[in-house]
Each structure stands twice: as structure tokens, then as C-alpha cells.
Design a protein around this motif. Structure first.
Motif, short mmCIF file in Angstrom:
data_model
loop_
_atom_site.label_atom_id
_atom_site.label_comp_id
_atom_site.label_asym_id
_atom_site.label_seq_id
_atom_site.Cartn_x
_atom_site.Cartn_y
_atom_site.Cartn_z
N PHE A 15 0.82 -1.21 0.00
CA PHE A 15 0.00 0.00 0.00
C PHE A 15 0.85 1.26 0.00
O PHE A 15 0.43 2.30 -0.52
CB PHE A 15 -0.95 -0.02 1.20
CG PHE A 15 -2.03 -1.06 1.07
CD1 PHE A 15 -3.05 -0.90 0.14
CD2 PHE A 15 -2.00 -2.19 1.86
CE1 PHE A 15 -4.04 -1.87 0.02
CE2 PHE A 15 -2.99 -3.16 1.73
CZ PHE A 15 -4.01 -3.00 0.81
N GLY A 16 2.06 1.17 0.56
CA GLY A 16 2.98 2.29 0.45
C GLY A 16 3.39 2.54 -0.99
O GLY A 16 3.52 3.69 -1.43
N ALA A 17 3.56 1.44 -1.76
CA ALA A 17 3.88 1.59 -3.18
C ALA A 17 2.73 2.23 -3.95
O ALA A 17 2.95 3.07 -4.84
CB ALA A 17 4.22 0.23 -3.78
N LEU A 18 1.49 1.86 -3.59
CA LEU A 18 0.32 2.49 -4.24
C LEU A 18 0.27 3.99 -3.92
O LEU A 18 -0.01 4.81 -4.80
CB LEU A 18 -0.96 1.81 -3.77
CG LEU A 18 -1.25 0.42 -4.34
CD1 LEU A 18 -2.51 -0.16 -3.72
CD2 LEU A 18 -1.41 0.50 -5.86
N ALA A 19 0.52 4.33 -2.65
CA ALA A 19 0.54 5.74 -2.29
C ALA A 19 1.64 6.49 -3.03
O ALA A 19 1.46 7.62 -3.49
CB ALA A 19 0.74 5.88 -0.77
N ALA A 20 2.80 5.84 -3.17
CA ALA A 20 3.91 6.45 -3.90
C ALA A 20 3.55 6.67 -5.37
O ALA A 20 3.93 7.68 -5.97
CB ALA A 20 5.16 5.59 -3.79
N CYS A 21 2.81 5.73 -5.97
CA CYS A 21 2.37 5.90 -7.36
C CYS A 21 1.43 7.10 -7.49
O CYS A 21 1.53 7.88 -8.45
CB CYS A 21 1.67 4.64 -7.84
SG CYS A 21 2.77 3.23 -8.12
N GLY A 22 0.51 7.24 -6.53
CA GLY A 22 -0.37 8.40 -6.56
C GLY A 22 0.39 9.71 -6.43
O GLY A 22 0.11 10.69 -7.13
N ILE A 23 1.37 9.73 -5.54
CA ILE A 23 2.19 10.93 -5.36
C ILE A 23 2.98 11.22 -6.62
O ILE A 23 3.12 12.38 -7.04
CB ILE A 23 3.13 10.74 -4.15
CG1 ILE A 23 2.32 10.77 -2.86
CG2 ILE A 23 4.20 11.82 -4.12
CD1 ILE A 23 3.12 10.43 -1.62
N ALA A 24 3.51 10.17 -7.27
CA ALA A 24 4.28 10.36 -8.50
C ALA A 24 3.41 10.94 -9.61
O ALA A 24 3.84 11.84 -10.35
CB ALA A 24 4.88 9.03 -8.95
N PHE A 26 0.69 12.78 -9.17
CA PHE A 26 0.43 14.16 -8.77
C PHE A 26 1.62 15.06 -9.11
O PHE A 26 1.47 16.16 -9.67
CB PHE A 26 0.13 14.20 -7.27
CG PHE A 26 0.16 15.57 -6.66
CD1 PHE A 26 -0.90 16.45 -6.85
CD2 PHE A 26 1.23 16.00 -5.89
CE1 PHE A 26 -0.88 17.71 -6.30
CE2 PHE A 26 1.26 17.25 -5.33
CZ PHE A 26 0.20 18.11 -5.54
N ALA A 27 2.82 14.58 -8.77
CA ALA A 27 4.03 15.37 -9.04
C ALA A 27 4.25 15.55 -10.54
O ALA A 27 4.62 16.63 -11.00
CB ALA A 27 5.25 14.69 -8.40
N THR A 33 2.81 21.07 -15.76
CA THR A 33 2.31 22.45 -15.73
C THR A 33 3.45 23.45 -15.64
O THR A 33 3.48 24.47 -16.35
CB THR A 33 1.36 22.63 -14.53
OG1 THR A 33 0.30 21.68 -14.62
CG2 THR A 33 0.77 24.03 -14.52
N LEU A 34 4.42 23.16 -14.77
CA LEU A 34 5.57 24.05 -14.62
C LEU A 34 6.40 24.12 -15.90
O LEU A 34 6.86 25.20 -16.30
CB LEU A 34 6.44 23.58 -13.46
CG LEU A 34 5.85 23.72 -12.05
CD1 LEU A 34 6.76 23.04 -11.03
CD2 LEU A 34 5.66 25.18 -11.69
N LEU A 35 6.59 22.97 -16.55
CA LEU A 35 7.38 22.95 -17.78
C LEU A 35 6.68 23.69 -18.91
O LEU A 35 7.33 24.35 -19.73
CB LEU A 35 7.66 21.49 -18.18
CG LEU A 35 8.61 20.72 -17.25
CD1 LEU A 35 8.67 19.25 -17.66
CD2 LEU A 35 10.00 21.33 -17.28
#
Length: 253
Positions: A15-24, A26-27, A33-35
Motif C-alpha cells: 500500500f505504500g507503493a500504491l501511495a507512492a504511485c499516486g504521489i508520482a 500528482f508530481a 504544468t511548470l514545464l
């Protein structure tokens, strides 16, 4: 959170990997957008740095879960946990709040023409501190004292992060709600002014109570007066709850 409560290393990693995928994702969305904007200043650079720290915090969190799963030593856990907290609290929170403050504070106070030379210096110093990872390298005796760590944590989370976010919410929440509810009605029917949505005087007094309670809490914590620390901490929490209710009442107007 349930996996941590049950202490299931496999579930923590999954589940930490799933959360990390969501964060990735989002980032990546914000990075695109910034680029596309191609406008690099202290605000956008701080945002980019904060996103990088968020991704690093997520990846280190996954590595920490994997280390539990693989049965690595406690020394590795401690280093990963420290880096995870550092990139999350100092990198993500710190760069994001300082970066957006450069935009929000002048906008709220209609400030123009103020000197901006030091913004870049602050960004460089903050980024260097994040990359340096740990004040412990320079002051190991300070972080080895639990009371000093508690004081630093309280000053950072309540004194800076908490007060900054709560202060900005008193401007952001009424503005967004007024724009959403009354923006289309402007010029067609009578609408309340933005100032009528939130009692600024009461909000200011509540923040003053919070500030006083916070100072008492820090003094009591430093002196080791636990009863006073508990009492002032309770007052601080109740005042923050009252302030939150005051902000929530904006949505009823």
C-alpha cells in the motif's frame, strides 16, 4: 495506516507503493504544468523543489517498508525514517510554504515593488539544508536531547507550519467561497461583500489566544513544567478548533 497498526511488512510495502504511485502522478501533473509555463522564479522553483522532495519522501517510505519486509537491521530503519521525515517535513512542507508565501502575502496585502533579492538566497539556503540532511552532523549533542527535539518539533509544526496555514486560510477560504457562490451573481443581484463572510476581528483574537497559548506551551516545555504544558496545549488545541469552526461557518453564508 491499518497495515502499520497490524505491523504487516508485506501490506506496508504494497500500500505504500500504491501511495507512492499516486504521489508520482500528482508530481508529474504539476511538473508538466511548470514545464509548459516556462516561467522560472522563486515561486515556481520552490514548487519544483517541493515536488522533488515529496517524491523522494514517498520513495524512501517505500524503501522503509521493503526493509521491514526483508528484515534489514534497525540502523537502516532509523536512517530511512529520518530521511523520510526530513524530505517530507523540511523539503516538501518547507519549500512549499516559503515559495507560496512569496506570492500569497504580497497579494493579500496588495504590496508591490518590494525587494525580492533575498528570495533566491532563501531558496538556495533552504535547498542546501534539505540536501545536507541533518543538523545532527553539526550539532549531535542538541538532537540527542529529547527536550530539544520536542521544542524544535513544536516550534516547527505549531509555530510555523500551523500558524502559517491557519493564517492564510482566513483569506483563502472566504475568497474561494465568495467566488464560487456569488461570483456569477455580481451585477445581477445584491451579494454580500467578501468581508462579511468572516469575522476578521474574532479570527484575529482567536489567533492571538493561540499565539499566547503556544508561547506558554513552549516555555513550559523548555522548563519541564508538565502541568502548565498540558494546560496551555489544551488551550491551544481548543482555540485551533474554535478557529476551524469559525472558518467553516463561512460556508453557511
Amino acid at each position: 495506516m491499518l497495515a502499520f497498526r497490524a505491523f504487516s511488512p508485506a501490506a506496508i510495502t504494497a500500500f505504500g507503493a500504491l501511495a507512492a504511485c499516486g504521489i508520482a502522478l500528482f508530481a508529474w501533473n504539476l511538473a508538466r504544468t511548470l514545464l509548459r509555463a516556462r516561467q522560472w522564479n522563486t515561486v515556481t522553483l520552490s514548487t519544483a523543489g517541493a515536488l522533488a522532495c515529496l517524491v523522494l519522501a514517498a520513495l524512501i517510505g517505500v524503501a522503509m517498508g521493503a526493509s521491514f519486509w526483508l528484515g534489514a537491521g534497525s540502523a537502516l530503519h532509523a536512517r530511512l525514517f529520518t530521511a523520510h521525515l526530513w524530505f517530507g517535513a523540511i523539503g516538501w512542507f518547507g519549500l512549499l510554504i516559503t515559495g507560496y508565501t512569496y506570492k500569497l502575502l504580497p497579494m493579500f496585502y496588495l504590496a508591490h515593488g518590494y525587494p525580492r533579492r533575498l528570495e533566491g538566497v532563501v531558496l538556495l539556503l533552504w535547498s542546501a539544508a534539505v540536501l545536507a540532511l541533518l543538523v545532527a552532523v553539526f550539532f549531535p549533542q542538541a538532537v540527542s536531547i529529547p527536550r530539544a527535539a520536542h521544542l524544535a518539533g513544536a516550534a516547527y509544526l505549531w509555530g510555523w507550519v500551523g500558524f502559517t496555514i491557519l493564517g492564510y486560510l482566513s483569506k483563502i477560504v472566504p475568497f474561494l467561497w465568495w467566488t464560487h457562490k456569488y461570483g456569477p451573481k455580481v451585477g445581477k443581484e445584491p451579494v454580500p461583500s467578501l468581508a462579511e463572510l468572516l469575522n476578521d476581528r474574532l479570527a484575529g483574537r482567536t489567533l492571538a489566544v493561540m499565539a499566547l497559548a503556544f508561547l506558554l506551551f513552549m516555555a513550559a516545555l523548555a522548563a519541564g513544567w508538565i502541568p502548565l504544558a498540558k494546560a496551555s496545549g489544551m488551550v491551544l488545541s481548543l482555540a485551533a478548533l474554535g478557529y476551524t469552526i469559525l472558518l467553516a461557518k463561512t460556508f453557511t453564508k
